[in-house]
Design a protein around this motif. Structure first.
Motif, PDB file in Angstrom:
ATOM      1  N   UNK A 268     -62.179 -49.025  98.272  1.00 28.79           N
ATOM      2  CA  UNK A 268     -61.681 -49.657  99.483  1.00 28.79           C
ATOM      3  C   UNK A 268     -60.222 -50.033  99.276  1.00 28.79           C
ATOM      4  N   UNK A 269     -59.371 -49.542 100.151  1.00 25.34           N
ATOM      5  CA  UNK A 269     -57.932 -49.812 100.010  1.00 25.34           C
ATOM      6  C   UNK A 269     -57.668 -51.295 100.191  1.00 25.34           C
ATOM      7  N   UNK A 270     -57.013 -51.929  99.194  1.00 24.92           N
ATOM      8  CA  UNK A 270     -56.739 -53.364  99.305  1.00 24.92           C
ATOM      9  C   UNK A 270     -55.601 -53.672 100.267  1.00 24.92           C
ATOM     10  N   UNK A 271     -54.793 -52.671 100.569  1.00 24.72           N
ATOM     11  CA  UNK A 271     -53.665 -52.841 101.499  1.00 24.72           C
ATOM     12  C   UNK A 271     -53.282 -51.454 102.018  1.00 24.72           C
ATOM     13  N   UNK A 272     -52.402 -51.406 102.988  1.00 24.97           N
ATOM     14  CA  UNK A 272     -51.944 -50.112 103.492  1.00 24.97           C
ATOM     15  C   UNK A 272     -51.287 -49.328 102.361  1.00 24.97           C
ATOM     16  N   UNK A 273     -51.637 -48.056 102.255  1.00 28.54           N
ATOM     17  CA  UNK A 273     -51.073 -47.198 101.214  1.00 28.54           C
ATOM     18  C   UNK A 273     -50.326 -46.056 101.887  1.00 28.54           C
ATOM     19  N   UNK A 274     -49.049 -45.914 101.534  1.00 23.13           N
ATOM     20  CA  UNK A 274     -48.214 -44.876 102.120  1.00 23.13           C
ATOM     21  C   UNK A 274     -47.725 -43.935 101.041  1.00 23.13           C
ATOM     22  N   UNK A 275     -47.314 -42.757 101.469  1.00 23.23           N
ATOM     23  CA  UNK A 275     -46.758 -41.779 100.545  1.00 23.23           C
ATOM     24  C   UNK A 275     -45.786 -40.880 101.271  1.00 23.23           C
TER      25      UNK A 275
END
Length: 400
Positions: A268-275
């Motif tokens: 589960x992503x703990x925060x927004x993840x960008x790339x």
């Protein structure tokens, strides 16, 4: 040039020296036998590196956060590891100047000043052989006083005993000048431009005065002290640490029936993840905070994982029988059993089992077990689509 830049150059040059010595003495796989004295200093990191290979090589669930100091360490160490001439980092420079504080101050000061007038001062490398033990500050102080500006790090000076050994430098200054793909050596006092011109014309091999090297070969000093050092207490402590580190860290109950369950490992992503988007010019959102993913949609458990209690002879015997079957010949073996005692205080429990089963055995990390969802032992874990199929076997049964 400041103290920190010289110190870093010293650090990585010496790391390269020890990497070379380590490669030369590494003769056997770490898990074949009880570690020898010569390899003891390498066993502990090797064990950590080996843990969880095979089944979890693509199923990365234990990766700790990378510390800032770790970034690029492997590349930096490899860049200075001595491998003949290439190991000196020669390809990164146009001129290498071997110097010593035994040279006249005026000569050193002039060479440093000339380097600053170069189009790319970082293409010039000054090399020192070593320093008196516990007196590296004295060397740094002498060099700083001779630099045009002691508070800048434009001039590159490195302590590299291996370079002196590689090129058999016994007196200084010595200039190594690159002409296309070849190196030419000019010995004796000269200017940087003068050394280039001599090399271009294939002029005199010895140009000017040579001076003795004031600094000792620091690697030779270390080697001599290592020969005289009493390593036995260190080895005893190392063996004890290895045995402690390879002990299973927690317990699981023993199952009393045969049954099968399915478990879905998730993240589960703990925060927004960008790339970065294709082309790298803009970023795109990869995952939103709270979004959950089935890990096995993106990774694969390559071989079965067998988990058992290292202190239960019934389970050990059962695992030995499983390993004779073709489908489990490549399985990874993990053990639990916090209270299991090894044959002696310096022998890991996993080493005892390794000798009996003739296979690498790893202590099961509790966090990895939580990711696998195993609740009892003995158990066999295999992938089934996006799930882990976990089969439990009673030690009292036939274990089929």
């Amino acid at each position: 040039m400041n103290k920190s830049s010289v110190a870093l150059s010293l650090c990585f040059s010496l790391i390269g020296a020890f990497a070379h010595a380590d490669q030369a003495s590494n003769k056997a796989p770490w898990l074949n036998n009880v570690p020898s004295e010569a390899s003891m200093s390498r066993v502990e990191p090797a064990l950590r590196e080996q843990q969880g290979q095979g089944a979890v090589r693509d199923f990365q669930m234990l990766g700790g956060a990378e510390k800032p100091w770790m970034k690029g360490v492997t590349e930096r160490v490899q860049s200075v590891a001595p491998k003949g001439e290439a190991g000196t980092g020669a390809d990164d420079f146009d001129i290498q100047v071997f110097i010593s504080t035994g040279m006249p101050d005026g000569v050193l000061r002039a060479l440093f000043q000339q380097a600053l007038t170069e189009k790319d001062v970082k293409r010039i490398r000054f090399v020192v052989r070593g320093f008196e033990p516990q007196k590296v500050g004295v060397l740094l102080g002498k060099l700083r006083k001779l630099l045009p500006d002691p508070y800048r790090d434009d001039v590159l000076v490195e302590v590299d005993p291996n370079a002196f050994r590689t090129y058999a430098i016994e007196a200084v200054p010595v200039f190594l000048v690159k002409q296309e793909t070849k190196w030419f050596q000019v010995r004796g006092v000269a200017s940087l431009d003068g050394a280039r011109e001599i090399a271009r014309k294939r002029g005199k091999y010895v140009q000017g005065d040579l001076f003795p090297i004031a600094e000792p070969d620091i690697l030779a000093v270390i080697e001599d002290r290592a020969k005289k050092y009493d390593w036995e207490p260190v080895l005893q402590r190392a063996r004890g640490r290895i045995a402690q580190n390879l002990r299973p860290g927690f317990d699981l109950p023993t199952t009393n029936k045969d049954y099968t369950t399915l478990f879905t490992p998730t993240f589960t992503a703990p925060h927004d993840i960008s790339g970065p988007a294709p082309g790298g010019k803009v970023e795109v959102l990869i995952a939103r905070a709270g979004q959950t993913f089935a890990l096995l949609d993106y990774a694969r458990l390559q071989v079965p994982v067998i988990i058992f209690d290292a202190g239960d002879p019934r389970q050990i015997k059962m695992v030995a029988q499983w390993l004779k079957r073709a489908e489990y010949k490549d399985a990874d073996l993990f053990v639990v059993g916090r209270s299991v005692q090894p044959s002696d205080s310096r022998t890991p429990v996993t080493q005892d089992l390794n000798r009996y089963l003739k296979r690498p055995i790893y202590p099961m990390p509790q966090r990895l077990n939580e990711r696998f969802g195993v609740e009892a032992v003995p158990a066999i874990v295999e992938q089934e689509a996006s799930n882990l199929r976990i089969r439990y076997f009673s030690p009292e049964g036939k274990g089929k």
